[in-house]
Design a protein around this motif. Structure first.
Motif, PDB file in Angstrom:
ATOM      1  N   MET A  43       0.827  -1.205   0.000  1.00  0.00           N
ATOM      2  CA  MET A  43       0.000   0.000   0.000  1.00  0.00           C
ATOM      3  C   MET A  43       0.860   1.253   0.000  1.00  0.00           C
ATOM      4  N   ILE A  44       1.919   1.262   0.785  1.00  0.00           N
ATOM      5  CA  ILE A  44       2.826   2.409   0.789  1.00  0.00           C
ATOM      6  C   ILE A  44       3.392   2.643  -0.612  1.00  0.00           C
ATOM      7  N   CYS A  45       3.827   1.561  -1.255  1.00  0.00           N
ATOM      8  CA  CYS A  45       4.350   1.686  -2.618  1.00  0.00           C
ATOM      9  C   CYS A  45       3.287   2.220  -3.570  1.00  0.00           C
ATOM     10  N   ALA A  46       2.062   1.709  -3.454  1.00  0.00           N
ATOM     11  CA  ALA A  46       0.985   2.166  -4.338  1.00  0.00           C
ATOM     12  C   ALA A  46       0.728   3.658  -4.161  1.00  0.00           C
ATOM     13  N   LEU A  47       0.742   4.112  -2.927  1.00  0.00           N
ATOM     14  CA  LEU A  47       0.504   5.534  -2.669  1.00  0.00           C
ATOM     15  C   LEU A  47       1.621   6.403  -3.228  1.00  0.00           C
ATOM     16  N   LEU A  48       2.857   5.934  -3.143  1.00  0.00           N
ATOM     17  CA  LEU A  48       3.973   6.694  -3.700  1.00  0.00           C
ATOM     18  C   LEU A  48       3.964   6.675  -5.230  1.00  0.00           C
ATOM     19  N   VAL A  49       3.614   5.537  -5.805  1.00  0.00           N
ATOM     20  CA  VAL A  49       3.596   5.419  -7.268  1.00  0.00           C
ATOM     21  C   VAL A  49       2.503   6.288  -7.877  1.00  0.00           C
ATOM     22  N   PHE A  50       1.279   6.205  -7.310  1.00  0.00           N
ATOM     23  CA  PHE A  50       0.141   6.882  -7.928  1.00  0.00           C
ATOM     24  C   PHE A  50      -0.128   8.267  -7.351  1.00  0.00           C
ATOM     25  N   GLY A  51       0.426   8.548  -6.156  1.00  0.00           N
ATOM     26  CA  GLY A  51       0.282   9.875  -5.579  1.00  0.00           C
ATOM     27  C   GLY A  51      -1.100  10.202  -5.082  1.00  0.00           C
ATOM     28  N   THR A  52      -1.942   9.174  -4.894  1.00  0.00           N
ATOM     29  CA  THR A  52      -3.323   9.379  -4.452  1.00  0.00           C
ATOM     30  C   THR A  52      -3.832   8.125  -3.767  1.00  0.00           C
ATOM     31  N   PRO A  53      -4.736   8.259  -2.774  1.00  0.00           N
ATOM     32  CA  PRO A  53      -5.367   7.073  -2.175  1.00  0.00           C
ATOM     33  C   PRO A  53      -6.359   6.390  -3.102  1.00  0.00           C
ATOM     34  N   ASP A  54      -6.765   7.057  -4.171  1.00  0.00           N
ATOM     35  CA  ASP A  54      -7.740   6.492  -5.103  1.00  0.00           C
ATOM     36  C   ASP A  54      -7.004   5.631  -6.131  1.00  0.00           C
ATOM     37  N   LEU A  55      -6.783   4.373  -5.762  1.00  0.00           N
ATOM     38  CA  LEU A  55      -5.993   3.487  -6.615  1.00  0.00           C
ATOM     39  C   LEU A  55      -6.799   3.091  -7.851  1.00  0.00           C
ATOM     40  N   PRO A  56      -6.115   2.884  -8.980  1.00  0.00           N
ATOM     41  CA  PRO A  56      -6.825   2.573 -10.223  1.00  0.00           C
ATOM     42  C   PRO A  56      -7.331   1.141 -10.313  1.00  0.00           C
ATOM     43  N   ALA A  57      -6.923   0.278  -9.388  1.00  0.00           N
ATOM     44  CA  ALA A  57      -7.330  -1.129  -9.417  1.00  0.00           C
ATOM     45  C   ALA A  57      -7.088  -1.706  -8.017  1.00  0.00           C
ATOM     46  N   PRO A  58      -7.643  -2.878  -7.726  1.00  0.00           N
ATOM     47  CA  PRO A  58      -7.332  -3.526  -6.444  1.00  0.00           C
ATOM     48  C   PRO A  58      -5.830  -3.733  -6.276  1.00  0.00           C
ATOM     49  N   LEU A  59      -5.385  -3.708  -5.027  1.00  0.00           N
ATOM     50  CA  LEU A  59      -3.953  -3.752  -4.745  1.00  0.00           C
ATOM     51  C   LEU A  59      -3.301  -5.019  -5.290  1.00  0.00           C
ATOM     52  N   THR A  60      -3.998  -6.149  -5.233  1.00  0.00           N
ATOM     53  CA  THR A  60      -3.410  -7.392  -5.729  1.00  0.00           C
ATOM     54  C   THR A  60      -3.198  -7.379  -7.235  1.00  0.00           C
ATOM     55  N   GLU A  61      -3.991  -6.611  -7.967  1.00  0.00           N
ATOM     56  CA  GLU A  61      -3.772  -6.466  -9.404  1.00  0.00           C
ATOM     57  C   GLU A  61      -2.592  -5.549  -9.682  1.00  0.00           C
ATOM     58  N   LEU A  62      -2.477  -4.499  -8.906  1.00  0.00           N
ATOM     59  CA  LEU A  62      -1.378  -3.561  -9.091  1.00  0.00           C
ATOM     60  C   LEU A  62      -0.047  -4.160  -8.672  1.00  0.00           C
ATOM     61  N   SER A  63      -0.069  -5.015  -7.647  1.00  0.00           N
ATOM     62  CA  SER A  63       1.159  -5.572  -7.078  1.00  0.00           C
ATOM     63  C   SER A  63       1.012  -7.079  -6.916  1.00  0.00           C
TER      64      SER A  63
END
Length: 297
Positions: A43-63
């Motif tokens: 989740m920390i990585c996702a927030l740094l990569v996308f710069g927003t809490p509104d992720l474009p897909a579920p975390l398991t798909e992104l990572s």
């Protein structure tokens, strides 16, 4: 690139799936033991990569979990190849089982082994073993499930188990094998070793340190909402988006984020049990690692 020194296999994982993986410059590999902060770091990585809490897909798909046998290797490779953003990939494999590429960042999250073990105990009770066997091509469990010891009785037996650490990575020897390898690499420029308790104590500070090391430029005004989105309570509220269970392996997805606190394992052992734990760990890992890991002397 340095080839893996070891291959790690279990009923549902195989680190050989990393061999031949086409890394990109800037990829992040998240290497943790089970229940030691894997989803938190994703989740920390996702927030740094996308710069927003509104992720474009579920975390398991992104990572995706690259070495998990539940999903075909080619499907995982294909999903990662199609990602246009900086990739952050999950594994429970120690770093000596993953190709080491100087273009790639590796982060290992360490948690007090007793706390990890208690979370692992509860996670094991939440797994649908029949569904997991179906997905990995294993024989279905036969007969009623074996009665489990209460956690207070199970934890001392977990401490005392004598096993091959490379074959039983979620054992105490396996946990310290994983962390000892990371500890020996902690001064390498592309390896980060993060303590679970530091994330609890100063989440914002830890996220800023990682952003600096990995080259993420985050506007000052965005930090409050990014840090808030990575808190345990907020992540538990978003379990449907964040829990790693796209294939129905968990009986109760809401139970995945159980407590997340530190100290619960130590509270379950008496003085003799804690002394036994200390003696076991002293024989399994270097003293400077244990001083950093335990934080409770």
């Amino acid at each position: 690139m340095i080839a893996p020194a070891h291959r790690y296999r279990s009923e549902d994982e195989d680190s050989a799936r990393w061999v031949g993986f086409p890394f990109r410059d800037g990829d992040i590999v998240i290497s943790t033991r089970s229940k030691s902060g894997t989803t938190w770091m994703q989740m920390i990585c996702a927030l740094l990569v996308f710069g927003t809490p509104d992720l474009p897909a579920p975390l398991t798909e992104l990572s995706p979990w690259l070495d998990w046998l539940v999903e075909p290797r080619d499907a995982v490779y294909g999903r990662l190849a199609a990602q246009p953003h900086r990739r952050f990939i999950k594994t429970h494999t120690p770093l000596d089982g993953v190709p080491l590429d100087p273009r790639v960042h590796y982060v290992v999250v360490a948690r007090h082994p007793l706390d990890m073990a208690v979370s692992l105990y509860h996670q094991a009770g939440n797994l649908d073993r029949a569904r997991l066997a179906e997905l990995t091509g294993q024989p279905a469990p036969v007969g009623p499930p074996r009665k489990r010891l209460p956690v207070e009785q199970w934890l001392p037996s977990w401490v005392d188990r004598e096993v091959d650490p490379r074959a039983e990575l979620d054992s105490l020897p396996g946990v310290l094998w994983h962390l000892s390898d990371a500890w020996a690499r902690r001064h390498e420029p592309n390896v980060e070793l993060v303590h679970y308790d530091d994330l609890q104590a100063d989440l914002g500070g830890q996220m800023r340190l990682l952003a600096d090391r990995w080259g993420f430029a985050v506007p000052a005004g965005r930090w409050p909402e990014l840090v808030e989105a990575a808190t345990f309570g907020r992540m538990r509220e978003r379990a449907d988006l964040l829990v790693p269970d796209t294939r129905g392996v968990l009986r109760d997805r809401g139970a995945f984020f159980r407590q997340g606190r530190s100290g619960q394992g130590r509270d379950l052992l008496d003085a003799a049990g804690l002394a036994r734990y200390r003696a076991r760990t002293a024989a399994l890992a270097p003293p400077d690692l244990l001083d950093w890991l335990h934080r409770d002397a």
